[in-house]
Design an enzyme around this catalytic site. Structure first.
Site, PDB file in Angstrom:
ATOM      1  N   GLU A   1      80.806  -0.658 -68.523  1.00  0.00           N
ATOM      2  CA  GLU A   1      79.608  -0.746 -67.694  1.00  0.00           C
ATOM      3  C   GLU A   1      78.516  -1.560 -68.392  1.00  0.00           C
ATOM      4  OE1 GLU A   1      79.622   3.350 -65.123  1.00  0.00           O
ATOM      5  OE2 GLU A   1      78.775   3.466 -67.140  1.00  0.00           O
ATOM      6  N   CYS A   2      77.970  -2.529 -67.705  1.00  0.00           N
ATOM      7  CA  CYS A   2      76.818  -3.307 -68.135  1.00  0.00           C
ATOM      8  C   CYS A   2      77.002  -3.849 -69.554  1.00  0.00           C
ATOM      9  CB  CYS A   2      75.539  -2.488 -68.000  1.00  0.00           C
ATOM     10  SG  CYS A   2      74.054  -3.523 -67.852  1.00  0.00           S
TER      11      CYS A   2
END
Length: 458
Positions: free
Chosen positions: A332-333
């Site tokens: 994620e990210c």
């Protein structure tokens, strides 16, 4: 059920002084020997980092857009266990949320859901009786959000405070429990991702202590203690209802100053469904643990440590090898950025990363994306099917670009419409969106079952 005291620190708008008051109040009450639990309205990861540093307890997000209302209450009750008082920091202005025509996703909605009294922080600079009009308006917009007191921020003098106090108490019928002088105001450093390591290293502890001193000097802590009394809150265990573990697997979780934005409930749900969590630090030169059956690389700010991450070939090879061999992985990210070919900093320097995802990310000085996302899986996403939905949030300063057309992980819907996002292939799902597993716990079960299947074939 909890009979702990609880109070929401709301503001008339961003910049009213919520965080200053929240941190100072937490520190001052902890200094008096109280066990304090912090919460943050909305999806933000940074303010909870402050809360955790001050209270010594993991702060949690209460988000009525990403999560069903009963689940918000459940998270609050679980998090408040063992605390003498729970302090909930609001987001933006008290009534600001998902949309302009309702309280959805706002601080006001959280106060109503949790039955929490509200302490309103008002920027009183350059006003006197008008402060009462502001407070009155906040009282009337939704009386269910129960404002029990006011803190007057940025007053010019003790005399100015007395004028404001007299006006508000006469017109609004609630006490002004204290004030902060404009001349004594301590600015909390600009809250950006790169500041979080300094919080964790204790560099901001002196600032927290000064905030506690300021609050204790001009705010009536005993009055707040009494105003925070609330009826016991009940919540039926739903998200964390007793269940048989669906899989006996180990999930390796990257956790260090470069990767550490995880909603606590995401990690706790993995454990509730039977996973053992094995934390490792890519920044410290640690590779994926050998007994890992799955891999979770969360958000953070690898750009702040791009040089160190780039130089550690052994770690990058460990992650490449684990994912290539089929370890079911969610990135994620910051984790997504790490898996690309390179991170280009705002200075124009390019640092090679893991290289599993074609393309590179380039840092910008302005926000590239910010906001809630309703997420559907794309074809090939083992976590979310094309007919399934989860909710999450995007917040990043980088943009991703590739010369190749790659399979997206999600179809995301935000204020600016719907777009494909991220990357999904085989057992890898990666993207900018931070998912809250509480919005769709089935993805946890699906992830762990996939891990067990892959482990059984090994």
């Amino acid at each position: 059920m909890t009979d702990s005291r609880r109070i929401v620190i709301a503001g008339t708008g961003s910049g009213a002084g919520k965080t200053t008051v929240t941190i100072g109040l937490m520190a001052a009450l902890k200094r008096k020997g109280h066990t304090v639990q912090g919460f943050k309205c909305g999806p933000d990861y940074i303010d909870p980092t402050y809360h955790t540093a001050v209270t010594g307890r993991a702060s949690r997000n209460l988000d009525s857009f990403m999560l069903e209302h009963e689940i918000v209450k459940e998270i609050f009750v679980r998090g408040s266990e063992g605390a003498d008082i729970s302090i909930i920091e609001g987001v933006m202005g008290m009534y600001d949320g998902k949309e302009a025509t309702s309280d959805k996703g706002s601080t006001a909605e959280i106060s109503i859901l949790t039955g929490s009294p509200v302490l309103l922080v008002v920027n009183c600079q350059s006003m006197a009786r008008s402060a009462a009009a502001i407070v009155k308006g906040f009282q009337l917009l939704n009386p269910q959000a129960r404002i029990v007191g006011v803190i007057a921020n940025k007053v010019g003098s003790e005399g100015h405070h007395k004028i404001v106090k007299a006006a508000i108490e006469q017109e609004c019928g609630i006490p002004v429990v204290g004030y902060l002088k404009r001349e004594n105001e301590l600015e909390i450093p600009e809250r950006h991702l790169g500041l979080v390591p300094s919080v964790e290293r204790g560099e901001l502890t002196p600032l927290f202590e000064k905030l506690a001193d300021l609050i204790a000097e001009t705010v009536d802590l005993e009055q707040i203690w009494e105003l925070a009394k609330a009826e016991p809150l009940q919540a039926k265990p739903t998200l964390f209802a007793p269940r048989e573990a669906s899989a006996n697997v180990t999930i390796a979780v990257a956790k260090d100053p470069a990767f550490h934005f995880y909603y606590p409930e995401n990690l706790e749900l993995l454990e509730a469904y039977g996973a053992k969590l094995a934390f490792f630090s890519p920044l410290a030169g640690e590779g994926v643990p050998e007994d890992a059956d799955g891999l979770y690389i969360g958000g953070g700010f690898p750009e702040e440590f791009a040089a160190e991450l780039s130089q550690n070939e052994a770690v990058k090879q460990s992650i490449r090898s684990a994912i290539t061999k089929g370890l079911p992985t969610l990135a994620e990210c910051g984790g997504y950025m790490f898996l690309t070919e390179a991170i280009v900093t705002t200075d124009g320097d390019s640092y090679p990363m893991v290289g599993l995802i074609s393309g590179k990310v380039t840092m910008q000085k302005k926000l590239a994306a910010l906001g809630y996302r309703e997420v559907r899986g794309k074809e090939g996403n083992f976590l979310l099917g094309t007919e399934e939905q989860a909710k999450g949030h995007e917040f990043h300063y980088s943009t991703y670009a590739s010369d190749q057309e790659l399979p997206a992980a999600y179809e995301t819907k935000g204020l600016r419409g719907t777009k494909p996002e991220g990357y999904a292939q085989d057992n890898l799902v990666a993207g900018y969106t931070h998912l809250h597993f509480g919005s769709n716990p089935k993805l946890v079960e699906r992830w762990l079952n996939r891990c067990a299947e892959v482990a059984a074939r090994a």
